[in-house]
Design a protein around this motif. Structure first.
Motif, PDB file in Angstrom:
ATOM      1  N   ILE A 170     -37.311  -2.064 -32.567  1.00 30.74           N
ATOM      2  CA  ILE A 170     -37.284  -3.355 -33.593  1.00 30.74           C
ATOM      3  C   ILE A 170     -36.849  -5.068 -33.794  1.00 30.74           C
ATOM      4  N   GLU A 171     -35.764  -4.964 -32.955  1.00 31.75           N
ATOM      5  CA  GLU A 171     -35.171  -6.108 -32.571  1.00 31.75           C
ATOM      6  C   GLU A 171     -35.617  -7.117 -32.475  1.00 31.75           C
ATOM      7  N   GLY A 172     -36.846  -7.352 -32.495  1.00 25.06           N
ATOM      8  CA  GLY A 172     -37.531  -8.794 -32.558  1.00 25.06           C
ATOM      9  C   GLY A 172     -38.247  -8.777 -33.455  1.00 25.06           C
ATOM     10  N   ILE A 173     -37.883  -8.378 -35.148  1.00 25.13           N
ATOM     11  CA  ILE A 173     -38.561  -8.837 -36.407  1.00 25.13           C
ATOM     12  C   ILE A 173     -37.555  -9.992 -36.243  1.00 25.13           C
ATOM     13  N   PRO A 174     -37.854 -10.559 -37.162  1.00 19.72           N
ATOM     14  CA  PRO A 174     -37.285 -12.221 -37.741  1.00 19.72           C
ATOM     15  C   PRO A 174     -36.512 -11.729 -39.226  1.00 19.72           C
ATOM     16  N   LEU A 175     -35.743 -12.034 -38.296  1.00 22.83           N
ATOM     17  CA  LEU A 175     -34.018 -12.010 -39.598  1.00 22.83           C
ATOM     18  C   LEU A 175     -33.416 -12.815 -39.959  1.00 22.83           C
ATOM     19  N   THR A 176     -33.276 -12.576 -41.265  1.00 19.91           N
ATOM     20  CA  THR A 176     -32.933 -13.432 -42.193  1.00 19.91           C
ATOM     21  C   THR A 176     -31.256 -13.035 -43.089  1.00 19.91           C
ATOM     22  N   VAL A 177     -30.106 -13.453 -42.460  1.00 17.57           N
ATOM     23  CA  VAL A 177     -28.628 -13.039 -43.414  1.00 17.57           C
ATOM     24  C   VAL A 177     -28.262 -14.221 -43.973  1.00 17.57           C
ATOM     25  N   ASP A 178     -27.688 -13.873 -45.284  1.00 13.38           N
ATOM     26  CA  ASP A 178     -27.659 -15.406 -46.347  1.00 13.38           C
ATOM     27  C   ASP A 178     -28.365 -15.814 -46.422  1.00 13.38           C
ATOM     28  N   GLY A 179     -29.446 -15.977 -46.366  1.00  9.85           N
ATOM     29  CA  GLY A 179     -30.756 -16.360 -46.402  1.00  9.85           C
ATOM     30  C   GLY A 179     -31.357 -17.668 -45.747  1.00  9.85           C
ATOM     31  N   LYS A 180     -30.201 -17.343 -44.493  1.00 10.52           N
ATOM     32  CA  LYS A 180     -30.362 -18.477 -43.112  1.00 10.52           C
ATOM     33  C   LYS A 180     -31.614 -17.727 -41.973  1.00 10.52           C
ATOM     34  N   ARG A 181     -32.526 -18.273 -41.704  1.00 10.92           N
ATOM     35  CA  ARG A 181     -33.317 -17.169 -39.945  1.00 10.92           C
ATOM     36  C   ARG A 181     -31.968 -17.099 -39.174  1.00 10.92           C
ATOM     37  N   VAL A 205     -28.324  -3.440 -40.190  1.00 12.41           N
ATOM     38  CA  VAL A 205     -28.215  -4.059 -38.747  1.00 12.41           C
ATOM     39  C   VAL A 205     -27.081  -4.237 -38.336  1.00 12.41           C
ATOM     40  N   SER A 206     -26.106  -4.996 -36.846  1.00 15.41           N
ATOM     41  CA  SER A 206     -24.964  -5.026 -36.877  1.00 15.41           C
ATOM     42  C   SER A 206     -25.234  -5.877 -36.377  1.00 15.41           C
ATOM     43  N   THR A 207     -24.137  -7.062 -36.073  1.00 14.58           N
ATOM     44  CA  THR A 207     -23.750  -8.130 -35.006  1.00 14.58           C
ATOM     45  C   THR A 207     -22.639  -8.759 -35.658  1.00 14.58           C
ATOM     46  N   HIS A 210     -20.241  -6.818 -38.402  1.00 12.16           N
ATOM     47  CA  HIS A 210     -20.594  -6.845 -39.419  1.00 12.16           C
ATOM     48  C   HIS A 210     -21.701  -5.178 -39.398  1.00 12.16           C
ATOM     49  N   THR A 211     -21.808  -5.162 -40.880  1.00 12.46           N
ATOM     50  CA  THR A 211     -23.322  -4.323 -40.882  1.00 12.46           C
ATOM     51  C   THR A 211     -23.846  -4.908 -41.774  1.00 12.46           C
ATOM     52  N   TYR A 212     -24.844  -4.537 -42.346  1.00  6.55           N
ATOM     53  CA  TYR A 212     -25.890  -5.092 -42.885  1.00  6.55           C
ATOM     54  C   TYR A 212     -26.594  -4.077 -43.820  1.00  6.55           C
ATOM     55  N   ALA A 223     -37.271  -9.165 -42.318  1.00  4.04           N
ATOM     56  CA  ALA A 223     -35.894  -8.421 -43.189  1.00  4.04           C
ATOM     57  C   ALA A 223     -35.087  -9.329 -43.121  1.00  4.04           C
ATOM     58  N   HIS A 224     -34.627  -9.072 -44.164  1.00  6.65           N
ATOM     59  CA  HIS A 224     -33.584  -9.779 -45.083  1.00  6.65           C
ATOM     60  C   HIS A 224     -32.286  -8.727 -45.431  1.00  6.65           C
ATOM     61  N   THR A 225     -30.649  -9.476 -44.258  1.00 11.55           N
ATOM     62  CA  THR A 225     -30.032  -8.602 -45.629  1.00 11.55           C
ATOM     63  C   THR A 225     -29.963  -8.906 -47.263  1.00 11.55           C
ATOM     64  N   ILE A 226     -29.460  -7.848 -47.426  1.00 11.44           N
ATOM     65  CA  ILE A 226     -29.134  -7.491 -49.289  1.00 11.44           C
ATOM     66  C   ILE A 226     -27.497  -7.208 -49.058  1.00 11.44           C
ATOM     67  N   ARG A 227     -27.040  -6.537 -48.699  1.00 10.20           N
ATOM     68  CA  ARG A 227     -25.424  -6.022 -48.813  1.00 10.20           C
ATOM     69  C   ARG A 227     -24.655  -6.297 -46.888  1.00 10.20           C
ATOM     70  N   GLU A 228     -23.516  -6.305 -47.480  1.00  7.39           N
ATOM     71  CA  GLU A 228     -22.594  -5.609 -46.204  1.00  7.39           C
ATOM     72  C   GLU A 228     -21.935  -4.985 -46.222  1.00  7.39           C
ATOM     73  N   ASN A 229     -21.841  -3.865 -45.352  1.00  7.75           N
ATOM     74  CA  ASN A 229     -20.676  -2.977 -45.115  1.00  7.75           C
ATOM     75  C   ASN A 229     -21.794  -1.806 -45.606  1.00  7.75           C
ATOM     76  N   VAL A 230     -23.559  -1.586 -45.442  1.00  9.30           N
ATOM     77  CA  VAL A 230     -24.181  -0.457 -45.362  1.00  9.30           C
ATOM     78  C   VAL A 230     -24.625   0.390 -44.377  1.00  9.30           C
ATOM     79  N   GLU A 231     -23.828   1.731 -43.972  1.00  5.78           N
ATOM     80  CA  GLU A 231     -24.996   1.720 -43.099  1.00  5.78           C
ATOM     81  C   GLU A 231     -25.554   3.470 -42.773  1.00  5.78           C
ATOM     82  N   CYS A 232     -26.899   3.290 -42.378  1.00  8.06           N
ATOM     83  CA  CYS A 232     -27.380   4.807 -42.670  1.00  8.06           C
ATOM     84  C   CYS A 232     -27.988   4.935 -43.790  1.00  8.06           C
TER      85      CYS A 232
END
Length: 319
Positions: A170-181, A205-207, A210-212, A223-232
């Motif tokens: 699923i890595e190809g899903i369009p991702l928004t981080v902190d409101g930006k593509r 997601v990691s990049t 950082h993990t989100y 998909a969009h990020t909603i919080r940092e340092n959250v895994e599994c």
């Protein structure tokens, strides 16, 4: 002298044949147990998990009563490294040998008959099935991605069991981080958990170090990020909270629960480092692998962790 040597060689050949046959027979007997003792994956009131009591590293799917999961367990004989089930659908991650080792994601019906086998690269890591049984996900560790300096990365897939539509990664899903593509070659996903509508899902997601926590929309494929340092992440049965592991050191994690309405984090009473995707025993209790066993602890941070099932991993509560 030659006759003695020939006799010794002959004995060695016979021993080799005997050992080979014993190994073959043992493998054949082990395979026969898979068909002989299936579980009913829809039977309520049970904890279904991967049993780790067998020798030689063999792990099989088993079940025990939710009221006393430490008592007698039923072993299906089905070999799995990771397992999950929902509404009578199961997903079993099996290691695959041969010249190109990998993982098979085996989708099972209520009677544990194979509905579909999906060949993957890498080694088993995480598995999840939505509450309705429709959506299935898995994560494997893989090697060879050029962007990954540590030598491995994760591939996470999703399959719709009603349509058989499958995304191997699923890595190809369009991702928004902190409101930006956001676009980057080092994006990795793992640890999917599904909402009750079979459309919304959460994952890590990691990049760039950082993990989100990300929230995904399956129908609109975004998909969009909603919080940092959250895994599994693991969504609670009522859909209001997420159990997750939060990094507390370079190789250590502490279990927390996140309230999705307030974004308030609660550290759980488990102080050991937990490297697992937790699951929910019920709306008030989180369960997880600790060492070779499954433990449970209250989701509100109170109480004390308790042993739920010894020599077990990858649990699912069937209610």
């Amino acid at each position: 002298m030659k006759r003695a040597l020939a006799l010794v060689l002959g004995l060695l050949v016979l021993v080799g044949v005997a050992v080979g046959y014993s190994t073959f027979a043992a493998g054949r007997d082990d395979a026969s147990t898979v068909e002989r003792r299936p579980l009913d994956l829809a039977a309520a009131g049970r904890l279904v998990f991967v049993d780790t009591t067998r020798g030689g590293g063999h792990r099989t799917v088993a079940a025990a009563g939710l009221a006393a999961p430490g008592d007698t367990r039923t072993d299906s004989g089905l070999r799995c490294e990771r397992f999950a089930t929902g509404a009578g659908i199961g997903v079993c991650l099996q290691t695959r040998g041969g010249p190109l080792p990998g993982t098979d994601a085996v989708i099972l019906d209520q009677g544990m008959n194979v509905r579909r086998r999906i060949e993957l690269a890498g080694t088993p890591s995480r598995a999840r099935v939505s509450a309705s049984g429709r959506m299935v996900s898995w994560t494997v560790f893989v090697t060879g991605d050029s962007y990954n300096k540590t030598g491995f990365s994760t591939w996470t897939g999703i399959a719709d069991t009603r349509t058989d539509y499958t995304l191997l990664n699923i890595e190809g899903i369009p991702l928004t981080v902190d409101g930006k593509r956001y676009r980057s070659a080092d994006v990795n996903y793992w640890g999917v958990t599904f909402a009750a509508d079979d459309n919304r899902f959460y994952a890590t997601v990691s990049t760039k170090g950082h993990t989100y926590l990300v929230e995904g929309d399956y129908a609109n494929w975004e998909a969009h990020t909603i919080r940092e340092n959250v895994e599994c992440p693991s969504l609670s049965p009522d859909g209001t909270r997420i159990a997750f592991k939060k990094r507390s050191g370079k190789t250590t994690w502490r279990l927390h629960v996140l309230d999705l309405a307030t974004m308030r984090e609660t550290p759980l009473a488990e102080h050991a480092s937990i490297d697992d995707q937790a699951a929910w025993l019920d709306d008030d209790t989180v369960m997880y692998g600790r060492g070779h066993d499954v433990y449970a602890t209250p989701a509100d941070g109170s109480g004390t962790p308790r042993l739920l099932a010894a020599d077990a991993a990858s649990p699912t509560a069937v209610r």
